[in-house]
Design a protein around this motif. Sequence first.
Motif, PDB file in Angstrom:
ATOM      1  N   SER A   6      71.199 127.250  31.876  1.00 46.18           N
ATOM      2  CA  SER A   6      70.377 126.383  31.039  1.00 46.18           C
ATOM      3  C   SER A   6      71.221 125.232  30.496  1.00 46.18           C
ATOM      4  CB  SER A   6      69.771 127.180  29.884  1.00 46.18           C
ATOM      5  OG  SER A   6      70.795 127.683  29.060  1.00 46.18           O
ATOM      6  N   CYS A   7      70.552 124.219  29.987  1.00 48.03           N
ATOM      7  CA  CYS A   7      71.235 123.026  29.476  1.00 48.03           C
ATOM      8  C   CYS A   7      72.315 123.361  28.439  1.00 48.03           C
ATOM      9  CB  CYS A   7      70.227 122.055  28.877  1.00 48.03           C
ATOM     10  SG  CYS A   7      69.156 121.272  30.104  1.00 48.03           S
ATOM     11  N   TYR A  13      75.803 118.771  28.353  1.00 44.42           N
ATOM     12  CA  TYR A  13      74.898 118.943  27.204  1.00 44.42           C
ATOM     13  C   TYR A  13      75.664 118.714  25.910  1.00 44.42           C
ATOM     14  CZ  TYR A  13      71.729 121.335  23.937  1.00 44.42           C
ATOM     15  OH  TYR A  13      70.913 121.659  22.892  1.00 44.42           O
ATOM     16  N   CYS A  30      71.343 115.042  27.134  1.00 44.51           N
ATOM     17  CA  CYS A  30      71.877 115.208  28.478  1.00 44.51           C
ATOM     18  C   CYS A  30      72.759 114.008  28.780  1.00 44.51           C
ATOM     19  CB  CYS A  30      70.753 115.306  29.502  1.00 44.51           C
ATOM     20  SG  CYS A  30      71.398 115.456  31.187  1.00 44.51           S
ATOM     21  N   VAL A  50      66.823 116.824  25.644  1.00 46.41           N
ATOM     22  CA  VAL A  50      66.385 118.009  26.373  1.00 46.41           C
ATOM     23  C   VAL A  50      66.396 119.225  25.451  1.00 46.41           C
ATOM     24  CG1 VAL A  50      67.202 117.141  28.597  1.00 46.41           C
ATOM     25  CG2 VAL A  50      68.724 118.521  27.190  1.00 46.41           C
ATOM     26  N   SER A  51      65.671 120.247  25.849  1.00 46.24           N
ATOM     27  CA  SER A  51      65.701 121.523  25.136  1.00 46.24           C
ATOM     28  C   SER A  51      66.922 122.303  25.616  1.00 46.24           C
ATOM     29  CB  SER A  51      64.435 122.308  25.437  1.00 46.24           C
ATOM     30  OG  SER A  51      64.546 123.631  24.975  1.00 46.24           O
ATOM     31  N   ASN A  53      67.105 125.236  26.361  1.00 45.24           N
ATOM     32  CA  ASN A  53      66.710 126.184  27.402  1.00 45.24           C
ATOM     33  C   ASN A  53      66.199 125.520  28.678  1.00 45.24           C
ATOM     34  OD1 ASN A  53      67.377 128.487  25.897  1.00 45.24           O
ATOM     35  ND2 ASN A  53      65.497 128.268  24.725  1.00 45.24           N
ATOM     36  N   ASP A  54      66.191 124.168  28.716  1.00 38.97           N
ATOM     37  CA  ASP A  54      65.810 123.460  29.939  1.00 38.97           C
ATOM     38  C   ASP A  54      66.872 123.691  31.000  1.00 38.97           C
ATOM     39  OD1 ASP A  54      63.474 122.405  28.909  1.00 38.97           O
ATOM     40  OD2 ASP A  54      64.346 120.451  28.446  1.00 38.97           O
ATOM     41  N   TRP A  55      66.603 123.246  32.207  1.00 39.09           N
ATOM     42  CA  TRP A  55      67.589 123.330  33.283  1.00 39.09           C
ATOM     43  C   TRP A  55      67.283 122.240  34.297  1.00 39.09           C
ATOM     44  CZ3 TRP A  55      66.051 124.037  38.324  1.00 39.09           C
ATOM     45  CH2 TRP A  55      64.731 124.439  38.497  1.00 39.09           C
ATOM     46  N   CYS A  56      68.244 121.919  35.137  1.00 37.33           N
ATOM     47  CA  CYS A  56      68.030 120.959  36.215  1.00 37.33           C
ATOM     48  C   CYS A  56      68.975 121.271  37.368  1.00 37.33           C
ATOM     49  CB  CYS A  56      68.235 119.518  35.736  1.00 37.33           C
ATOM     50  SG  CYS A  56      69.962 119.025  35.583  1.00 37.33           S
TER      51      CYS A  56
END
Length: 66
Positions: A6-7, A13, A30, A50-51, A53-56
Amino acid sequence: MSKDTSCKSCSFYEDHVVNAGSAPADAGLCRFNPPVSQPEVNSRGLWPVVSANDWCGQFEGDAKAA
């Protein structure tokens, strides 16, 4: 056990700091890409928020956490 991608675990981050007001506890910036430019000539660019708990697909492990 799966690795946390996660971010909040990414080296790009950064915890979101606000000069005035308050930001959600799970918000961050980010830093993978350059800031997004704004339509006004005198406006500063902004980093994507971004949160945690986001991801990319650009995830890179946080060297600080290692």
